[in-house]
Design a protein around this motif. Structure first.
Motif, PDB file in Angstrom:
ATOM      1  N   THR A  40       0.841  -1.152   0.047  1.00 37.04           N
ATOM      2  CA  THR A  40      -0.058  -0.079  -0.093  1.00 37.04           C
ATOM      3  C   THR A  40       0.789   1.249  -0.024  1.00 37.04           C
ATOM      4  OG1 THR A  40      -1.710  -1.235   1.264  1.00 37.04           O
ATOM      5  CG2 THR A  40      -1.852   1.432   1.282  1.00 37.04           C
ATOM      6  N   LEU A  41       1.878   1.281   0.748  1.00 32.74           N
ATOM      7  CA  LEU A  41       2.723   2.410   0.701  1.00 32.74           C
ATOM      8  C   LEU A  41       3.678   2.386  -0.322  1.00 32.74           C
ATOM      9  CD1 LEU A  41       3.823   2.194   4.440  1.00 32.74           C
ATOM     10  CD2 LEU A  41       1.915   3.647   3.562  1.00 32.74           C
ATOM     11  N   ARG A  42       3.713   1.437  -1.148  1.00 35.43           N
ATOM     12  CA  ARG A  42       4.449   1.297  -2.363  1.00 35.43           C
ATOM     13  C   ARG A  42       6.004   1.433  -1.945  1.00 35.43           C
ATOM     14  NH1 ARG A  42       1.838   4.708  -7.154  1.00 35.43           N
ATOM     15  NH2 ARG A  42      -0.380   3.996  -6.785  1.00 35.43           N
ATOM     16  N   ILE A  43       6.383   0.555  -1.061  1.00 35.00           N
ATOM     17  CA  ILE A  43       7.407   0.159  -0.495  1.00 35.00           C
ATOM     18  C   ILE A  43       8.112  -1.117  -1.110  1.00 35.00           C
ATOM     19  CG2 ILE A  43       9.193  -0.484   1.502  1.00 35.00           C
ATOM     20  CD1 ILE A  43       7.420   1.673   2.814  1.00 35.00           C
ATOM     21  N   PRO A  44       9.149  -1.289  -1.899  1.00 33.24           N
ATOM     22  CA  PRO A  44       9.535  -2.350  -2.413  1.00 33.24           C
ATOM     23  C   PRO A  44       9.572  -3.656  -1.588  1.00 33.24           C
ATOM     24  CG  PRO A  44      10.595  -0.651  -3.420  1.00 33.24           C
ATOM     25  CD  PRO A  44      10.025  -0.246  -2.611  1.00 33.24           C
ATOM     26  N   ARG A  45       9.062  -4.783  -1.699  1.00 30.19           N
ATOM     27  CA  ARG A  45       9.275  -5.950  -0.691  1.00 30.19           C
ATOM     28  C   ARG A  45      10.937  -6.209  -0.741  1.00 30.19           C
ATOM     29  NH1 ARG A  45       4.629  -9.825  -2.687  1.00 30.19           N
ATOM     30  NH2 ARG A  45       2.808  -8.571  -2.687  1.00 30.19           N
ATOM     31  N   ALA A  46      11.673  -6.125  -1.545  1.00 29.51           N
ATOM     32  CA  ALA A  46      12.852  -6.417  -1.489  1.00 29.51           C
ATOM     33  C   ALA A  46      13.876  -5.599  -0.532  1.00 29.51           C
ATOM     34  CB  ALA A  46      13.753  -6.283  -3.034  1.00 29.51           C
ATOM     35  N   LEU A  47      13.315  -4.233  -0.159  1.00 32.48           N
ATOM     36  CA  LEU A  47      14.104  -3.687   0.956  1.00 32.48           C
ATOM     37  C   LEU A  47      13.741  -3.822   2.310  1.00 32.48           C
ATOM     38  CD1 LEU A  47      13.340  -0.179  -0.927  1.00 32.48           C
ATOM     39  CD2 LEU A  47      15.204  -1.465  -1.177  1.00 32.48           C
ATOM     40  N   VAL A  48      12.748  -4.789   2.335  1.00 31.41           N
ATOM     41  CA  VAL A  48      12.432  -5.158   4.020  1.00 31.41           C
ATOM     42  C   VAL A  48      12.559  -6.917   3.983  1.00 31.41           C
ATOM     43  CG1 VAL A  48      10.688  -5.230   5.691  1.00 31.41           C
ATOM     44  CG2 VAL A  48      10.667  -3.430   4.061  1.00 31.41           C
ATOM     45  N   ALA A  49      13.627  -7.054   4.924  1.00 27.02           N
ATOM     46  CA  ALA A  49      13.819  -8.362   5.271  1.00 27.02           C
ATOM     47  C   ALA A  49      12.710  -9.099   6.191  1.00 27.02           C
ATOM     48  CB  ALA A  49      15.349  -8.707   5.688  1.00 27.02           C
ATOM     49  N   PHE A  50      12.491  -8.248   7.478  1.00 29.17           N
ATOM     50  CA  PHE A  50      11.337  -8.525   8.558  1.00 29.17           C
ATOM     51  C   PHE A  50      11.590  -7.441   9.264  1.00 29.17           C
ATOM     52  CE2 PHE A  50      15.985  -9.300   9.755  1.00 29.17           C
ATOM     53  CZ  PHE A  50      15.859  -8.835  11.015  1.00 29.17           C
ATOM     54  N   GLY A  51      10.330  -7.587   9.989  1.00 28.53           N
ATOM     55  CA  GLY A  51      10.069  -6.549  10.862  1.00 28.53           C
ATOM     56  C   GLY A  51      10.384  -7.026  12.193  1.00 28.53           C
ATOM     57  N   TYR A  52      10.274  -6.363  13.379  1.00 24.79           N
ATOM     58  CA  TYR A  52      10.666  -6.571  14.651  1.00 24.79           C
ATOM     59  C   TYR A  52       9.584  -5.632  15.602  1.00 24.79           C
ATOM     60  CZ  TYR A  52      13.666  -7.423  18.815  1.00 24.79           C
ATOM     61  OH  TYR A  52      14.029  -7.973  20.054  1.00 24.79           O
ATOM     62  N   SER A  53       9.180  -6.584  16.251  1.00 26.16           N
ATOM     63  CA  SER A  53       7.984  -5.761  17.644  1.00 26.16           C
ATOM     64  C   SER A  53       7.999  -6.785  18.948  1.00 26.16           C
ATOM     65  CB  SER A  53       6.711  -5.344  16.964  1.00 26.16           C
ATOM     66  OG  SER A  53       5.832  -6.592  16.699  1.00 26.16           O
ATOM     67  N   GLN A  54       7.938  -5.962  19.812  1.00 26.95           N
ATOM     68  CA  GLN A  54       7.437  -6.603  20.925  1.00 26.95           C
ATOM     69  C   GLN A  54       8.577  -7.767  21.369  1.00 26.95           C
ATOM     70  OE1 GLN A  54       3.357  -8.016  20.877  1.00 26.95           O
ATOM     71  NE2 GLN A  54       2.837  -5.903  20.373  1.00 26.95           N
ATOM     72  N   GLY A  55       9.876  -7.440  21.054  1.00 28.69           N
ATOM     73  CA  GLY A  55      10.887  -8.396  21.214  1.00 28.69           C
ATOM     74  C   GLY A  55      10.886  -9.548  20.398  1.00 28.69           C
ATOM     75  N   THR A  56      10.259  -9.747  19.155  1.00 37.81           N
ATOM     76  CA  THR A  56       9.940 -10.709  18.457  1.00 37.81           C
ATOM     77  C   THR A  56      10.212 -10.457  16.883  1.00 37.81           C
ATOM     78  OG1 THR A  56       8.349 -11.730  19.948  1.00 37.81           O
ATOM     79  CG2 THR A  56       8.292 -12.533  17.780  1.00 37.81           C
ATOM     80  N   VAL A  57      10.803 -11.434  16.190  1.00 42.09           N
ATOM     81  CA  VAL A  57      11.108 -11.018  14.720  1.00 42.09           C
ATOM     82  C   VAL A  57       9.727 -11.486  14.160  1.00 42.09           C
ATOM     83  CG1 VAL A  57      12.270 -12.004  12.569  1.00 42.09           C
ATOM     84  CG2 VAL A  57      13.583 -11.488  14.974  1.00 42.09           C
ATOM     85  N   ARG A  58       9.099 -10.597  13.257  1.00 40.21           N
ATOM     86  CA  ARG A  58       8.071 -10.639  12.579  1.00 40.21           C
ATOM     87  C   ARG A  58       8.347 -10.744  10.978  1.00 40.21           C
ATOM     88  NH1 ARG A  58       4.917 -11.492  16.649  1.00 40.21           N
ATOM     89  NH2 ARG A  58       4.778  -9.818  18.147  1.00 40.21           N
ATOM     90  N   ARG A  59       7.807 -11.980  10.445  1.00 41.67           N
ATOM     91  CA  ARG A  59       7.690 -12.140   9.089  1.00 41.67           C
ATOM     92  C   ARG A  59       6.822 -11.244   8.384  1.00 41.67           C
ATOM     93  NH1 ARG A  59       8.019 -18.491   7.975  1.00 41.67           N
ATOM     94  NH2 ARG A  59       6.642 -17.773   6.459  1.00 41.67           N
TER      95      ARG A  59
END
Length: 79
Positions: A40-59
């Motif tokens: 939605t934000l038009r951020i290419p998926r190749a630029l994000v490997a994963f997210g991190y929140s609440q002490g946990t890696v998020r796919r």
């Protein structure tokens, strides 16, 4: 629902922060995945490997909760 995305470096330029220097507030409908929010934000998926929140890696198939803050991590590059 509102999700807060954070990032530094070059990914931050694509994120276009509006809350503070690193954070963007995003309003979404339903319960989209992190990947769908990035699309939605038009951020290419190749630029994000994963997210991190609440002490946990998020796919990228993770569905954030309302009000959650997720730090986006770019892929490691170099040689």
């Amino acid at each position: 629902m509102v999700v807060y995305l954070r990032s530094g470096g070059r990914l931050r330029e694509r994120l276009q922060p509006d809350v503070d220097q690193y954070t963007r507030r995003v309003e979404v409908e339903g319960a989209p995945t992190l990947r769908e929010i990035l699309d939605t934000l038009r951020i290419p998926r190749a630029l994000v490997a994963f997210g991190y929140s609440q002490g946990t890696v998020r796919r990228l198939d993770y569905r954030p909760a309302d009000g959650e803050t997720i730090t986006l991590q770019p892929p490691v590059a170099g040689g």
